[in-house]
Design an enzyme around this catalytic site. Structure first.
Site, PDB file in Angstrom:
ATOM      1  N   ARG A 159       3.584 -17.411 -62.106  1.00 52.77           N
ATOM      2  CA  ARG A 159       4.706 -15.711 -61.323  1.00 52.77           C
ATOM      3  C   ARG A 159       4.979 -15.826 -62.487  1.00 52.77           C
ATOM      4  NH1 ARG A 159       3.844 -17.463 -56.396  1.00 52.77           N
ATOM      5  NH2 ARG A 159       5.507 -19.360 -56.786  1.00 52.77           N
ATOM      6  N   ALA A 239      11.446 -24.549 -66.762  1.00 52.91           N
ATOM      7  CA  ALA A 239      10.445 -24.931 -65.756  1.00 52.91           C
ATOM      8  C   ALA A 239      10.877 -26.430 -65.208  1.00 52.91           C
ATOM      9  CB  ALA A 239       9.242 -25.415 -66.074  1.00 52.91           C
ATOM     10  N   ARG A 240      10.944 -27.881 -65.595  1.00 52.44           N
ATOM     11  CA  ARG A 240      10.970 -28.498 -64.180  1.00 52.44           C
ATOM     12  C   ARG A 240      11.152 -29.893 -65.637  1.00 52.44           C
ATOM     13  NH1 ARG A 240      12.199 -26.331 -61.241  1.00 52.44           N
ATOM     14  NH2 ARG A 240      10.700 -26.438 -59.226  1.00 52.44           N
ATOM     15  N   ASP A 264      16.829 -25.511 -70.090  1.00 56.13           N
ATOM     16  CA  ASP A 264      17.542 -25.499 -68.482  1.00 56.13           C
ATOM     17  C   ASP A 264      17.091 -26.044 -67.592  1.00 56.13           C
ATOM     18  OD1 ASP A 264      19.692 -23.714 -66.351  1.00 56.13           O
ATOM     19  OD2 ASP A 264      17.509 -23.160 -66.082  1.00 56.13           O
ATOM     20  N   GLU A 269      17.471 -35.144 -64.817  1.00 59.57           N
ATOM     21  CA  GLU A 269      18.348 -34.164 -63.110  1.00 59.57           C
ATOM     22  C   GLU A 269      17.225 -35.607 -61.993  1.00 59.57           C
ATOM     23  OE1 GLU A 269      17.649 -30.284 -62.746  1.00 59.57           O
ATOM     24  OE2 GLU A 269      16.027 -30.900 -64.819  1.00 59.57           O
ATOM     25  N   HIS A 292      20.628 -26.238 -65.292  1.00 60.87           N
ATOM     26  CA  HIS A 292      19.336 -25.858 -63.863  1.00 60.87           C
ATOM     27  C   HIS A 292      19.952 -24.166 -63.969  1.00 60.87           C
ATOM     28  CE1 HIS A 292      15.376 -27.248 -61.995  1.00 60.87           C
ATOM     29  NE2 HIS A 292      15.663 -26.131 -62.200  1.00 60.87           N
ATOM     30  N   ALA A 295      17.488 -19.461 -62.583  1.00 61.05           N
ATOM     31  CA  ALA A 295      17.378 -18.625 -61.083  1.00 61.05           C
ATOM     32  C   ALA A 295      18.658 -18.482 -60.605  1.00 61.05           C
ATOM     33  CB  ALA A 295      16.264 -19.969 -60.252  1.00 61.05           C
TER      34      ALA A 295
END
Length: 334
Positions: A159, A239-240, A264, A269, A292, A295
């Site tokens: 998405r 993304a990750r 990001d 992490e 991060h 969003a």
């Protein structure tokens, strides 16, 4: 009100509308009070057990949801992520123990996609470097580069990846896509070209990552992949952490192999030993970093809060969350 409808929220920025939605449906909502500067991912097993005792629903951020934790919370029916990643949740354990795990599918697509375009422009136009020089009294102009009409490689086409492709059409970009599930109809409608990863890396002026983190994708972008990239390209990772071998990226940026990076997410992490690498990356003038937060727009959080809340209510009512939100369902007959 039944105690079986207790819902604990361990995420910050849970808005009044989502809170009202839960309470209007007979949920007893407790919003965790976290220490300053801490997120639920910083809480250990015992702290989480104490917070979640008696909860039937949990709206979670980045906490690790282990088998031991689920076993210690027999009343918990649903773990609802205010986000779309679920690599920190033991899905097998959730199924074994009859629990539901849901994600907030569709809630933050626009926010993250906007963030990606912002990082591309910030790195390419050297916003950070220019402002720092101005603060030091040097108002000379640094030459940047355009996004317009460039070739952009999109790795992963979920998405968010599709939302990025939509935005790139306004910049008249040539878009290359690497995905495990190419859709010919989508390609005809949008004009994207499906290519393998090495071809995408060789041809792209910008590479943006939108793949999940799996054993197969961990360190997808390592020294070998970076060496394959077009000299002077820009890498974006929202993304990750773990899709990029950050230590190799740091070496490439220091060597001038790439023009810059917009980050990001970071390996550190999940692996504290990488913290010095993250700090070194963030210190580079051609890296634009964020914590991060892709969003974390007001609108994006409001949307994901509501999606997460709706999934909780659906399960507590004995029903099903939207299919795109369910990543594990261990209830009998499901």
């Amino acid at each position: 009100m039944s105690p079986s409808r207790k819902v604990v929220v361990t995420q910050r920025f849970f808005d009044d509308q989502a809170l009202a939605y839960l309470r209007d449906r007979d949920c007893v909502v407790e919003i965790a009070s976290l220490p300053p500067g801490k997120a639920d991912g910083d809480l250990d097993h015992d702290a989480l057990v104490a917070l979640l005792a008696g909860a039937a629903g949990w709206i979670v951020g980045h906490a690790r949801v282990t088998r031991a934790l689920l076993e210690a919370l027999p009343d918990l029916q649903i773990v609802s992520r205010r986000g779309v990643g679920y690599e920190r949740v033991d899905l097998e354990a959730a199924r074994d123990l009859g629990r539901v795990v849901a994600i907030a599918a569709g809630g933050n697509d626009a926010s993250v996609a906007d963030h990606v375009i912002g990082l591309m422009l910030a790195v390419a136009r050297r916003f950070r470097e220019s402002q720092q020089r101005m603060l030091e009294g040097d108002w000379s102009i640094l030459m940047g580069s355009d996004l317009c009409e460039k070739t952009v490689g999109v790795v992963g086409l979920g998405r968010i990846g599709k939302s990025v492709v939509k935005r790139l059409s306004g910049f008249d970009c040539n878009v290359l896509v690497h995905t495990t599930r190419p859709d010919p109809d989508y390609a005809r409608a949008t004009g994207v070209d499906y290519v393998d990863l090495p071809d995408l890396l060789r041809r792209s002026d910008y590479v943006t990552l939108h793949a999940p983190l799996t054993p197969q994708t961990r360190f997808l972008i390592d020294a070998t992949a970076i060496e394959t990239m077009k000299p002077g390209a820009i890498l974006i990772n929202t993304a990750r952490g773990g899709l990029v071998e950050d230590a190799h990226l740091l070496q490439a940026l220091r060597a001038g192999r790439l023009a810059g990076a917009g980050l990001d997410v970071y390996v550190s992490e999940s692996d504290p030993s990488y913290k010095p690498v993250s700090q070194a990356l963030l210190a580079l003038p051609n890296v634009v970093g964020a914590p991060h937060s892709g969003a974390s727009s007001r609108e994006g959080l409001d949307r994901t809060n509501m999606v997460a809340a709706r999934s909780v209510v659906a399960v507590l009512d004995g029903g099903d969350p939207p299919p795109e939100c369910v990543v594990a369902d261990g209830r009998p007959g499901r």
